[in-house]
Design a protein around this motif. Structure first.
Motif, PDB file in Angstrom:
ATOM      1  N   THR A  49       0.856  -1.180   0.000  1.00 40.93           N
ATOM      2  CA  THR A  49       0.000   0.000   0.000  1.00 40.93           C
ATOM      3  C   THR A  49       0.892   1.229   0.000  1.00 40.93           C
ATOM      4  O   THR A  49       1.863   1.293   0.751  1.00 40.93           O
ATOM      5  CB  THR A  49      -0.872   0.025   1.276  1.00 40.93           C
ATOM      6  OG1 THR A  49      -1.579  -1.211   1.363  1.00 40.93           O
ATOM      7  CG2 THR A  49      -1.865   1.165   1.245  1.00 40.93           C
ATOM      8  N   THR A  50       0.545   2.201  -0.847  1.00 37.52           N
ATOM      9  CA  THR A  50       1.336   3.426  -0.914  1.00 37.52           C
ATOM     10  C   THR A  50       0.505   4.596  -0.411  1.00 37.52           C
ATOM     11  O   THR A  50      -0.665   4.733  -0.770  1.00 37.52           O
ATOM     12  CB  THR A  50       1.810   3.704  -2.360  1.00 37.52           C
ATOM     13  OG1 THR A  50       2.667   2.623  -2.739  1.00 37.52           O
ATOM     14  CG2 THR A  50       2.563   5.016  -2.453  1.00 37.52           C
ATOM     15  N   LYS A  51       1.121   5.419   0.434  1.00 38.44           N
ATOM     16  CA  LYS A  51       0.494   6.649   0.931  1.00 38.44           C
ATOM     17  C   LYS A  51       1.270   7.831   0.373  1.00 38.44           C
ATOM     18  O   LYS A  51       2.495   7.830   0.385  1.00 38.44           O
ATOM     19  CB  LYS A  51       0.550   6.730   2.464  1.00 38.44           C
ATOM     20  CG  LYS A  51      -0.270   5.741   3.223  1.00 38.44           C
ATOM     21  CD  LYS A  51      -1.765   5.912   3.160  1.00 38.44           C
ATOM     22  CE  LYS A  51      -2.296   7.232   3.601  1.00 38.44           C
ATOM     23  NZ  LYS A  51      -3.678   7.476   3.178  1.00 38.44           N
ATOM     24  N   TYR A  63       7.809  15.982  -3.363  1.00 28.82           N
ATOM     25  CA  TYR A  63       6.876  14.896  -3.074  1.00 28.82           C
ATOM     26  C   TYR A  63       7.544  13.909  -2.125  1.00 28.82           C
ATOM     27  O   TYR A  63       8.770  13.825  -2.036  1.00 28.82           O
ATOM     28  CB  TYR A  63       6.399  14.202  -4.357  1.00 28.82           C
ATOM     29  CG  TYR A  63       7.476  13.445  -5.084  1.00 28.82           C
ATOM     30  CD1 TYR A  63       7.663  12.088  -4.847  1.00 28.82           C
ATOM     31  CD2 TYR A  63       8.319  14.066  -6.003  1.00 28.82           C
ATOM     32  CE1 TYR A  63       8.652  11.379  -5.504  1.00 28.82           C
ATOM     33  CE2 TYR A  63       9.306  13.363  -6.664  1.00 28.82           C
ATOM     34  CZ  TYR A  63       9.464  12.019  -6.416  1.00 28.82           C
ATOM     35  OH  TYR A  63      10.452  11.323  -7.063  1.00 28.82           O
ATOM     36  N   GLN A  64       6.693  13.189  -1.407  1.00 31.45           N
ATOM     37  CA  GLN A  64       7.170  12.168  -0.481  1.00 31.45           C
ATOM     38  C   GLN A  64       6.095  11.091  -0.400  1.00 31.45           C
ATOM     39  O   GLN A  64       4.928  11.392  -0.093  1.00 31.45           O
ATOM     40  CB  GLN A  64       7.426  12.783   0.892  1.00 31.45           C
ATOM     41  CG  GLN A  64       8.047  11.814   1.864  1.00 31.45           C
ATOM     42  CD  GLN A  64       8.361  12.490   3.200  1.00 31.45           C
ATOM     43  OE1 GLN A  64       7.920  13.610   3.469  1.00 31.45           O
ATOM     44  NE2 GLN A  64       9.091  11.794   4.043  1.00 31.45           N
ATOM     45  N   PHE A  65       6.478   9.853  -0.708  1.00 33.12           N
ATOM     46  CA  PHE A  65       5.566   8.721  -0.678  1.00 33.12           C
ATOM     47  C   PHE A  65       6.125   7.685   0.293  1.00 33.12           C
ATOM     48  O   PHE A  65       7.332   7.621   0.524  1.00 33.12           O
ATOM     49  CB  PHE A  65       5.437   8.048  -2.051  1.00 33.12           C
ATOM     50  CG  PHE A  65       4.984   8.956  -3.171  1.00 33.12           C
ATOM     51  CD1 PHE A  65       4.266  10.114  -2.950  1.00 33.12           C
ATOM     52  CD2 PHE A  65       5.293   8.637  -4.475  1.00 33.12           C
ATOM     53  CE1 PHE A  65       3.861  10.930  -4.003  1.00 33.12           C
ATOM     54  CE2 PHE A  65       4.893   9.439  -5.540  1.00 33.12           C
ATOM     55  CZ  PHE A  65       4.175  10.583  -5.297  1.00 33.12           C
ATOM     56  N   GLU A  66       5.222   6.859   0.821  1.00 34.52           N
ATOM     57  CA  GLU A  66       5.644   5.768   1.693  1.00 34.52           C
ATOM     58  C   GLU A  66       4.859   4.515   1.319  1.00 34.52           C
ATOM     59  O   GLU A  66       3.639   4.538   1.247  1.00 34.52           O
ATOM     60  CB  GLU A  66       5.372   6.125   3.150  1.00 34.52           C
ATOM     61  CG  GLU A  66       5.851   5.079   4.134  1.00 34.52           C
ATOM     62  CD  GLU A  66       5.599   5.510   5.566  1.00 34.52           C
ATOM     63  OE1 GLU A  66       6.555   5.927   6.232  1.00 34.52           O
ATOM     64  OE2 GLU A  66       4.424   5.447   5.994  1.00 34.52           O
ATOM     65  N   THR A  67       5.597   3.434   1.064  1.00 29.39           N
ATOM     66  CA  THR A  67       4.981   2.158   0.713  1.00 29.39           C
ATOM     67  C   THR A  67       5.165   1.193   1.871  1.00 29.39           C
ATOM     68  O   THR A  67       6.244   1.103   2.450  1.00 29.39           O
ATOM     69  CB  THR A  67       5.619   1.593  -0.571  1.00 29.39           C
ATOM     70  OG1 THR A  67       5.345   2.496  -1.643  1.00 29.39           O
ATOM     71  CG2 THR A  67       5.056   0.238  -0.926  1.00 29.39           C
ATOM     72  N   THR A  68       4.097   0.480   2.210  1.00 27.65           N
ATOM     73  CA  THR A  68       4.141  -0.541   3.258  1.00 27.65           C
ATOM     74  C   THR A  68       3.856  -1.884   2.608  1.00 27.65           C
ATOM     75  O   THR A  68       2.820  -2.049   1.951  1.00 27.65           O
ATOM     76  CB  THR A  68       3.091  -0.252   4.353  1.00 27.65           C
ATOM     77  OG1 THR A  68       3.296   1.075   4.851  1.00 27.65           O
ATOM     78  CG2 THR A  68       3.199  -1.243   5.498  1.00 27.65           C
ATOM     79  N   GLY A  76      10.376   4.484   2.000  1.00 29.50           N
ATOM     80  CA  GLY A  76      10.074   5.857   1.618  1.00 29.50           C
ATOM     81  C   GLY A  76      10.797   6.245   0.346  1.00 29.50           C
ATOM     82  O   GLY A  76      11.873   5.751   0.054  1.00 29.50           O
ATOM     83  N   PHE A  77      10.162   7.113  -0.419  1.00 27.80           N
ATOM     84  CA  PHE A  77      10.840   7.703  -1.554  1.00 27.80           C
ATOM     85  C   PHE A  77      10.339   9.113  -1.751  1.00 27.80           C
ATOM     86  O   PHE A  77       9.235   9.461  -1.344  1.00 27.80           O
ATOM     87  CB  PHE A  77      10.751   6.848  -2.824  1.00 27.80           C
ATOM     88  CG  PHE A  77       9.416   6.263  -3.134  1.00 27.80           C
ATOM     89  CD1 PHE A  77       8.604   6.810  -4.106  1.00 27.80           C
ATOM     90  CD2 PHE A  77       8.968   5.132  -2.466  1.00 27.80           C
ATOM     91  CE1 PHE A  77       7.382   6.263  -4.409  1.00 27.80           C
ATOM     92  CE2 PHE A  77       7.734   4.574  -2.759  1.00 27.80           C
ATOM     93  CZ  PHE A  77       6.938   5.136  -3.734  1.00 27.80           C
ATOM     94  N   ASN A  98      17.022   4.742   2.295  1.00 27.30           N
ATOM     95  CA  ASN A  98      17.616   3.547   2.911  1.00 27.30           C
ATOM     96  C   ASN A  98      17.944   2.447   1.905  1.00 27.30           C
ATOM     97  O   ASN A  98      17.742   1.265   2.179  1.00 27.30           O
ATOM     98  CB  ASN A  98      16.705   3.010   4.023  1.00 27.30           C
ATOM     99  CG  ASN A  98      16.445   4.052   5.079  1.00 27.30           C
ATOM    100  OD1 ASN A  98      17.359   4.736   5.521  1.00 27.30           O
ATOM    101  ND2 ASN A  98      15.194   4.207   5.470  1.00 27.30           N
ATOM    102  N   THR A  99      18.400   2.844   0.719  1.00 27.49           N
ATOM    103  CA  THR A  99      18.861   1.874  -0.276  1.00 27.49           C
ATOM    104  C   THR A  99      20.221   2.354  -0.791  1.00 27.49           C
ATOM    105  O   THR A  99      20.562   3.520  -0.628  1.00 27.49           O
ATOM    106  CB  THR A  99      17.902   1.770  -1.486  1.00 27.49           C
ATOM    107  OG1 THR A  99      17.959   2.975  -2.239  1.00 27.49           O
ATOM    108  CG2 THR A  99      16.466   1.467  -1.058  1.00 27.49           C
ATOM    109  N   PRO A 100      20.957   1.478  -1.444  1.00 27.72           N
ATOM    110  CA  PRO A 100      22.251   1.894  -1.989  1.00 27.72           C
ATOM    111  C   PRO A 100      22.117   2.720  -3.271  1.00 27.72           C
ATOM    112  O   PRO A 100      23.104   3.242  -3.770  1.00 27.72           O
ATOM    113  CB  PRO A 100      22.948   0.559  -2.279  1.00 27.72           C
ATOM    114  CG  PRO A 100      21.840  -0.411  -2.499  1.00 27.72           C
ATOM    115  CD  PRO A 100      20.722   0.046  -1.603  1.00 27.72           C
ATOM    116  N   PHE A 101      20.905   2.834  -3.794  1.00 26.77           N
ATOM    117  CA  PHE A 101      20.705   3.563  -5.045  1.00 26.77           C
ATOM    118  C   PHE A 101      20.766   5.066  -4.813  1.00 26.77           C
ATOM    119  O   PHE A 101      20.178   5.585  -3.882  1.00 26.77           O
ATOM    120  CB  PHE A 101      19.357   3.208  -5.675  1.00 26.77           C
ATOM    121  CG  PHE A 101      19.193   1.744  -5.935  1.00 26.77           C
ATOM    122  CD1 PHE A 101      20.019   1.092  -6.843  1.00 26.77           C
ATOM    123  CD2 PHE A 101      18.238   1.009  -5.260  1.00 26.77           C
ATOM    124  CE1 PHE A 101      19.884  -0.265  -7.074  1.00 26.77           C
ATOM    125  CE2 PHE A 101      18.093  -0.349  -5.488  1.00 26.77           C
ATOM    126  CZ  PHE A 101      18.923  -0.987  -6.394  1.00 26.77           C
ATOM    127  N   GLY A 102      21.473   5.752  -5.674  1.00 30.51           N
ATOM    128  CA  GLY A 102      21.566   7.200  -5.569  1.00 30.51           C
ATOM    129  C   GLY A 102      20.340   7.879  -6.150  1.00 30.51           C
ATOM    130  O   GLY A 102      19.369   7.240  -6.558  1.00 30.51           O
TER     131      GLY A 102
END
Length: 159
Positions: A49-51, A63-68, A76-77, A98-102
């Motif tokens: 689910t994405t908020k 923008y700021q989204f959070e997926t559970t 978060g992204f 919190n990922t290694p992706f830039g």
């Protein structure tokens, strides 16, 4: 079944070109990327689910989204919108926390094909070829195709 979303990843380049045609008028396709309620619907799926915590659809907006996920893990992204041209173009950054992706740069161009059809051209630029290749190792193509299918399905119902 062939995926409708096409991904072009040339060897040795740190970018992707992604294209998808929709059976949606241009205005409705664009709306799917700028209205929080619609974004939440198509970004969510049976496994997560994405908020939308924040979505400022304007130049210099953010923008700021959070997926559970199904196990309760949160991801978060976020990013900053650098260019916002209604029904034409959105240029933004994208960062997965919190990922290694830039940070990556995303250019979304919306194109009217007919009164009832439109096309999305996405140009995604990564920090390096290695980072892009790492993303392509994930179920990226399947995921973006699924998301685009959901946009088609959800927005069609609102026509």
């Amino acid at each position: 079944m062939e995926q409708k979303t096409k991904i072009n990843a040339e060897d040795g380049k740190q970018e992707l070109m992604i294209t998808r045609e929709f059976d949606l008028p241009l205005e409705l396709l664009f709306k799917a990327y700028v209205e929080p309620e619609i974004v939440e619907q198509w970004m969510s799926n049976p496994h997560s689910t994405t908020k939308v915590l924040k979505l400022e659809s304007k130049k210099h907006g953010s923008y700021q989204f959070e997926t559970t996920d199904a196990q309760g893990n949160k991801y978060g992204f976020n990013g900053v919108i650098h260019e916002f041209n209604p029904n034409r173009k959105i240029t933004r950054t994208f960062e997965m926390e919190n990922t290694p992706f830039g940070v990556q740069l995303e250019v979304y161009e919306f194109e009217k094909l007919t009164d009832d059809t439109s096309k999305l051209n996405m140009h995604v630029i990564y920090e390096s070829v290695a980072q892009r290749n790492q993303v392509l190792q994930l179920p990226f193509a399947k995921g973006i195709n699924m998301a685009h299918n959901r946009i088609q399905e959800i927005v069609s119902k609102s026509k």
